[in-house]
Design a protein around this motif. Structure first.
Motif, mmCIF file in Angstrom:
data_model
loop_
_atom_site.group_PDB
_atom_site.id
_atom_site.type_symbol
_atom_site.label_atom_id
_atom_site.label_comp_id
_atom_site.label_asym_id
_atom_site.label_seq_id
_atom_site.Cartn_x
_atom_site.Cartn_y
_atom_site.Cartn_z
ATOM 1 N N GLY A 98 -6.972 -36.423 41.251
ATOM 2 C CA GLY A 98 -7.077 -36.317 42.536
ATOM 3 C C GLY A 98 -5.965 -36.357 43.328
ATOM 4 O O GLY A 98 -4.872 -36.644 42.846
ATOM 5 N N THR A 99 -6.126 -36.351 44.737
ATOM 6 C CA THR A 99 -4.744 -36.572 45.655
ATOM 7 C C THR A 99 -4.378 -37.999 45.708
ATOM 8 O O THR A 99 -3.136 -38.124 45.711
ATOM 9 C CB THR A 99 -5.467 -36.430 46.867
ATOM 10 N N ILE A 100 -5.176 -39.006 45.665
ATOM 11 C CA ILE A 100 -4.472 -40.481 45.502
ATOM 12 C C ILE A 100 -3.659 -40.583 44.247
ATOM 13 O O ILE A 100 -2.743 -41.363 44.279
ATOM 14 C CB ILE A 100 -5.694 -41.570 45.821
ATOM 15 N N ALA A 173 -14.410 -40.076 42.624
ATOM 16 C CA ALA A 173 -15.789 -40.281 43.159
ATOM 17 C C ALA A 173 -15.877 -38.899 43.797
ATOM 18 O O ALA A 173 -14.929 -38.270 44.008
ATOM 19 C CB ALA A 173 -15.712 -41.331 44.263
ATOM 20 N N GLN A 174 -17.224 -38.710 44.017
ATOM 21 C CA GLN A 174 -17.590 -37.376 44.273
ATOM 22 C C GLN A 174 -17.381 -37.186 46.022
ATOM 23 O O GLN A 174 -17.784 -38.167 46.588
ATOM 24 C CB GLN A 174 -18.996 -37.132 44.165
ATOM 25 N N PRO A 175 -16.826 -36.489 46.420
ATOM 26 C CA PRO A 175 -16.510 -36.087 47.870
ATOM 27 C C PRO A 175 -17.823 -35.846 48.536
ATOM 28 O O PRO A 175 -18.540 -35.451 47.769
ATOM 29 C CB PRO A 175 -15.449 -35.340 48.115
ATOM 30 N N GLN A 191 -24.248 -43.334 40.759
ATOM 31 C CA GLN A 191 -24.489 -43.271 39.278
ATOM 32 C C GLN A 191 -23.425 -43.040 38.631
ATOM 33 O O GLN A 191 -23.316 -43.757 37.357
ATOM 34 C CB GLN A 191 -25.422 -41.822 39.297
ATOM 35 N N ILE A 192 -22.184 -42.686 39.265
ATOM 36 C CA ILE A 192 -20.915 -42.257 38.551
ATOM 37 C C ILE A 192 -20.609 -43.835 38.080
ATOM 38 O O ILE A 192 -20.119 -44.198 37.176
ATOM 39 C CB ILE A 192 -19.906 -41.908 39.289
ATOM 40 N N PHE A 193 -20.771 -44.987 38.974
ATOM 41 C CA PHE A 193 -20.312 -46.206 38.760
ATOM 42 C C PHE A 193 -21.017 -46.833 37.824
ATOM 43 O O PHE A 193 -20.796 -47.929 37.194
ATOM 44 C CB PHE A 193 -19.878 -46.509 40.405
ATOM 45 N N VAL A 195 -22.456 -45.474 35.243
ATOM 46 C CA VAL A 195 -21.900 -45.245 33.797
ATOM 47 C C VAL A 195 -20.724 -45.763 33.685
ATOM 48 O O VAL A 195 -20.540 -46.228 32.363
ATOM 49 C CB VAL A 195 -21.806 -43.455 33.799
ATOM 50 N N GLN A 196 -19.921 -45.747 34.415
ATOM 51 C CA GLN A 196 -18.646 -46.343 34.228
ATOM 52 C C GLN A 196 -18.501 -47.681 34.022
ATOM 53 O O GLN A 196 -17.721 -48.243 33.209
ATOM 54 C CB GLN A 196 -17.522 -45.626 35.248
ATOM 55 N N GLY A 197 -19.381 -48.500 34.709
ATOM 56 C CA GLY A 197 -19.633 -49.829 34.306
ATOM 57 C C GLY A 197 -19.979 -50.114 33.300
ATOM 58 O O GLY A 197 -19.543 -51.078 32.486
ATOM 59 N N ALA A 238 -12.959 -54.157 45.309
ATOM 60 C CA ALA A 238 -13.173 -53.065 46.111
ATOM 61 C C ALA A 238 -11.963 -52.910 46.780
ATOM 62 O O ALA A 238 -11.345 -54.057 47.603
ATOM 63 C CB ALA A 238 -14.411 -52.896 46.908
ATOM 64 N N LEU A 239 -11.274 -51.744 47.154
ATOM 65 C CA LEU A 239 -9.977 -51.685 47.632
ATOM 66 C C LEU A 239 -10.309 -51.859 49.344
ATOM 67 O O LEU A 239 -10.630 -50.769 49.827
ATOM 68 C CB LEU A 239 -9.193 -50.372 47.728
ATOM 69 N N THR A 240 -9.767 -52.922 49.770
ATOM 70 C CA THR A 240 -9.877 -52.761 51.310
ATOM 71 C C THR A 240 -8.324 -53.308 51.966
ATOM 72 O O THR A 240 -8.183 -53.653 52.989
ATOM 73 C CB THR A 240 -10.863 -54.131 52.028
HETATM 74 N N1 LIG Z 1 -10.981 -47.600 49.710
HETATM 75 C C1 LIG Z 1 -10.215 -46.951 50.422
HETATM 76 O O1 LIG Z 1 -9.203 -47.543 51.077
HETATM 77 C C2 LIG Z 1 -10.122 -45.594 50.113
HETATM 78 C C3 LIG Z 1 -9.203 -44.581 51.169
HETATM 79 C C4 LIG Z 1 -9.113 -43.303 50.863
HETATM 80 C C5 LIG Z 1 -9.995 -42.602 49.895
HETATM 81 N N2 LIG Z 1 -10.865 -43.502 49.206
HETATM 82 C C6 LIG Z 1 -11.775 -42.807 48.311
HETATM 83 O O2 LIG Z 1 -11.113 -42.490 47.139
HETATM 84 C C7 LIG Z 1 -11.944 -41.555 46.490
HETATM 85 C C8 LIG Z 1 -10.532 -40.423 45.993
HETATM 86 O O3 LIG Z 1 -10.062 -39.903 46.972
HETATM 87 P P1 LIG Z 1 -9.158 -38.516 46.775
HETATM 88 O O4 LIG Z 1 -8.467 -38.383 48.017
HETATM 89 O O5 LIG Z 1 -8.231 -38.748 45.551
HETATM 90 O O6 LIG Z 1 -10.129 -37.774 46.330
HETATM 91 P P2 LIG Z 1 -10.050 -36.175 45.341
HETATM 92 O O7 LIG Z 1 -11.235 -35.605 45.877
HETATM 93 O O8 LIG Z 1 -8.748 -35.584 45.544
HETATM 94 O O9 LIG Z 1 -9.915 -36.764 43.903
HETATM 95 C C9 LIG Z 1 -10.953 -37.366 43.323
HETATM 96 C C10 LIG Z 1 -11.097 -36.849 41.982
HETATM 97 O O10 LIG Z 1 -12.115 -37.518 41.116
HETATM 98 C C11 LIG Z 1 -12.696 -36.907 39.971
HETATM 99 N N3 LIG Z 1 -13.768 -37.194 39.830
HETATM 100 C C12 LIG Z 1 -15.022 -36.957 40.507
HETATM 101 N N4 LIG Z 1 -15.995 -37.330 39.704
HETATM 102 C C13 LIG Z 1 -15.404 -38.212 38.810
HETATM 103 C C14 LIG Z 1 -15.929 -38.935 37.787
HETATM 104 N N5 LIG Z 1 -17.287 -39.095 37.460
HETATM 105 N N6 LIG Z 1 -15.007 -39.348 36.750
HETATM 106 C C15 LIG Z 1 -13.689 -39.076 36.680
HETATM 107 N N7 LIG Z 1 -13.167 -38.628 38.002
HETATM 108 C C16 LIG Z 1 -14.135 -37.879 38.713
HETATM 109 C C17 LIG Z 1 -12.513 -35.427 40.923
HETATM 110 O O11 LIG Z 1 -12.375 -34.590 39.967
HETATM 111 C C18 LIG Z 1 -11.294 -35.253 41.707
HETATM 112 O O12 LIG Z 1 -10.088 -34.925 40.964
HETATM 113 C C19 LIG Z 1 -12.710 -40.921 47.298
HETATM 114 O O13 LIG Z 1 -14.131 -41.383 47.335
HETATM 115 C C20 LIG Z 1 -12.262 -41.327 48.849
HETATM 116 O O14 LIG Z 1 -13.261 -41.586 49.655
HETATM 117 C C21 LIG Z 1 -10.899 -44.716 49.407
#
Ligand SMILES: NC(=O)c1ccc[n+]([C@@H]2O[C@H](COP(=O)([O-])OP(=O)(O)OC[C@H]3O[C@@H](n4cnc5c(N)ncnc54)[C@H](O)[C@@H]3O)[C@@H](O)[C@H]2O)c1
Length: 434
Positions: A98-100, A173-175, A191-193, A195-197, A238-240
């Motif tokens: 993903g992007t982050i 996470a699922q967007p 549900q994802i968390f 399973v992963q937990g 959790a990331l704050t």
């Molecule tokens: N807490 C914060 O401060 C903060 C800030 C920005 C974004 N976020 C959150 O971070 C998350 C990721 O953001 P992003 O921009 O990288 O999103 P993204 O959509 O670019 O990447 C998410 C990746 O997660 C993958 N994914 C989905 N379900 C999965 C699973 N069950 N197991 C493993 N991988 C899975 C997807 O295939 C995708 O590649 C989002 O939920 C976003 O809301 C949180």
């Protein structure tokens, strides 16, 4: 000289329950198939989980393309460079294509997060859909020639990827799709968390530190924690920190000071628009921020909403949600746990509220000011002043987190109220970050 032989056998052992392909990649490596002992299914079924995992991994390694033992030809120069290195740590990252993660992984591999003497093995979890992209990420890591990056493994099974993890950075996470309700997102990601937990509970290092980024991150962290009773509850964050960093930057700009003079900035509550960036306890140049910026109205009516709505402002300009600054804040969160907090300062993190002295209901993942001795552990700061305004704001965040927890009670084995988040509930997700 062979490096990480133990680790790579361990890696194959991690392929325990996975139906998925797994790759282990590294440049300049001599690759050879692992030796294998095939265990019968019946025999392995009787074994304890770890022994069974090992047997199944060996079985799988005998059949599966892509499981390698890596060995390195290390010359004398490399030996010199490596002589003060610490033991390799395993860092699992989810949502790794993903992007982050695209920012975060390279920061981790470079040594700027865990230190220039800390070799790491990256264990990358993706989803089925993103598997090929994950291979691409691994290839880019391979091509970047980071000396401290000793291994990269990829997969789509959390039981495989979390095996032996010292750190789990849960970004995936699922967007939120078009028209998707907030309650649906909470369920889907919950549900994802769950399973992963459970996977962390089974296979991660017993002192694994977990940082949940995927939203709603506080409730997701709670779900992962409740499904991992064998790991310390304190280890789930959790990331704050992104919110804290945003608050610091606004305070520094307003005061006309460099951001390093801003300290003791806590973000209380949820990573949502109910979050409470605390200006009452914040300091600028060692003085109370409110004595430096003498503008009460600005703090309440501009600073507070500006920090909470920052994600929305960014997405309007950039066309996508914050990723680079989020990765930076994950790195900051890790550093805050592995380096001592300067006296009088704090860092913000969503942590379990058990035993807090601020009257926040127990059993919530709630963002508090924390401090650490730099040993990976932390304590909640207990010397923050709370006035009526702050109390009212914090209460709203607490109510929201209780409401979110009610919606996932079935995922955390808790008798809970009914989910009260519906189409008419105000949407408090941080815009652009859901
Ligand atoms: N807490 C914060 O401060 C903060 C800030 C920005 C974004 N976020 C959150 O971070 C998350 C990721 O953001 P992003 O921009 O990288 O999103 P993204 O959509 O670019 O990447 C998410 C990746 O997660 C993958 N994914 C989905 N379900 C999965 C699973 N069950 N197991 C493993 N991988 C899975 C997807 O295939 C995708 O590649 C989002 O939920 C976003 O809301 C949180």
């Amino acid at each position: 000289m062979q490096l990480n032989l133990q680790k790579n056998v361990g890696l194959a052992q991690k392929q325990a329950t996975a139906p998925s392909p797994a790759f282990n990649v590294r440049g300049n490596a001599m690759r050879s198939k692992l030796p294998v002992q095939v265990a019968s299914k019946a025999a392995s079924a009787k074994k304890a989980p770890i022994a069974r995992a090992v047997a199944e991994a060996e079985d799988k390694a005998s059949k599966q393309f892509g499981v390698f033992r890596l060995s390195y030809d290390v010359n004398n120069e490399d030996k010199e460079m490596m002589k003060n290195w610490k033991k390799t740590i395993n860092v699992a990252v989810t949502g790794a294509s993903g992007t982050i993660a695209n920012h975060l992984l390279f920061m981790l591999a470079s040594g700027e997060v865990y230190g220039k003497d800390q070799p790491i093995a990256l264990q990358l979890l993706g989803s089925e859909r993103s598997y090929e992209a994950l291979e691409g990420v691994a290839m880019e890591l391979e091509d970047s020639l980071y000396p401290l990056l000793r291994e990269v493994s990829i997969g789509i099974d959390p039981y495989e990827i979390f095996a032996g993890a010292d750190w789990a950075l849960m970004v995936g996470a699922q967007p939120r799709g078009p028209g998707m309700e907030r309650s649906d997102l909470i369920q889907k990601n919950g549900q994802i968390f769950q399973v992963q937990g459970r996977a962390l509970n089974e296979v991660a290092d017993r002192n694994c530190k977990v940082i949940v980024v995927g939203n709603p991150c506080c409730t997701n962290a709670l779900i992962a924690m409740e499904n991992a009773p064998n790991l310390p509850r304190k280890n789930f964050h959790a990331l704050t920190r992104l919110d804290e960093n945003r608050a610091k930057s606004q305070l520094a700009l307003k005061a006309g000071k460099f951001y390093t003079s801003v300290s003791r900035v806590a973000v209380w509550g949820n990573h949502s628009t109910t979050q409470v960036p605390d200006f009452l306890n914040a300091k600028i140049g060692g003085l109370p921020a409110m004595n430096v910026i003498r503008d009460n109205q600005w703090f309440k009516e501009h600073f507070t909403p500006k920090v909470a709505m920052r994600g929305g402002a960014l997405i309007k300009k950039w066309g996508r949600s914050s990723a680079a600054s989020t990765a930076v804040s994950v790195a900051d969160s890790i550093r805050s746990l592995i380096t001592p907090t300067p006296p009088g300062d704090c860092f913000s993190s969503g942590v379990i509220s058990d035993g807090n002295l601020y009257g926040i209901q127990e059993g919530l993942n709630f963002s508090f000011p924390c401090r650490s001795k730099g040993d990976g552990d932390y304590e909640i700061c207990n010397d923050f002043i709370i006035d009526d305004w702050l109390r009212m704001k914090i209460k709203a965040a607490e109510d929201e987190l209780i409401q979110e927890r009610d919606c996932v009670s079935h995922l955390i084995g808790r008798e809970g109220g009914a989910c009260a988040i519906g189409p008419n509930t105000p949407d408090t997700s941080v815009p652009g970050e859901n």
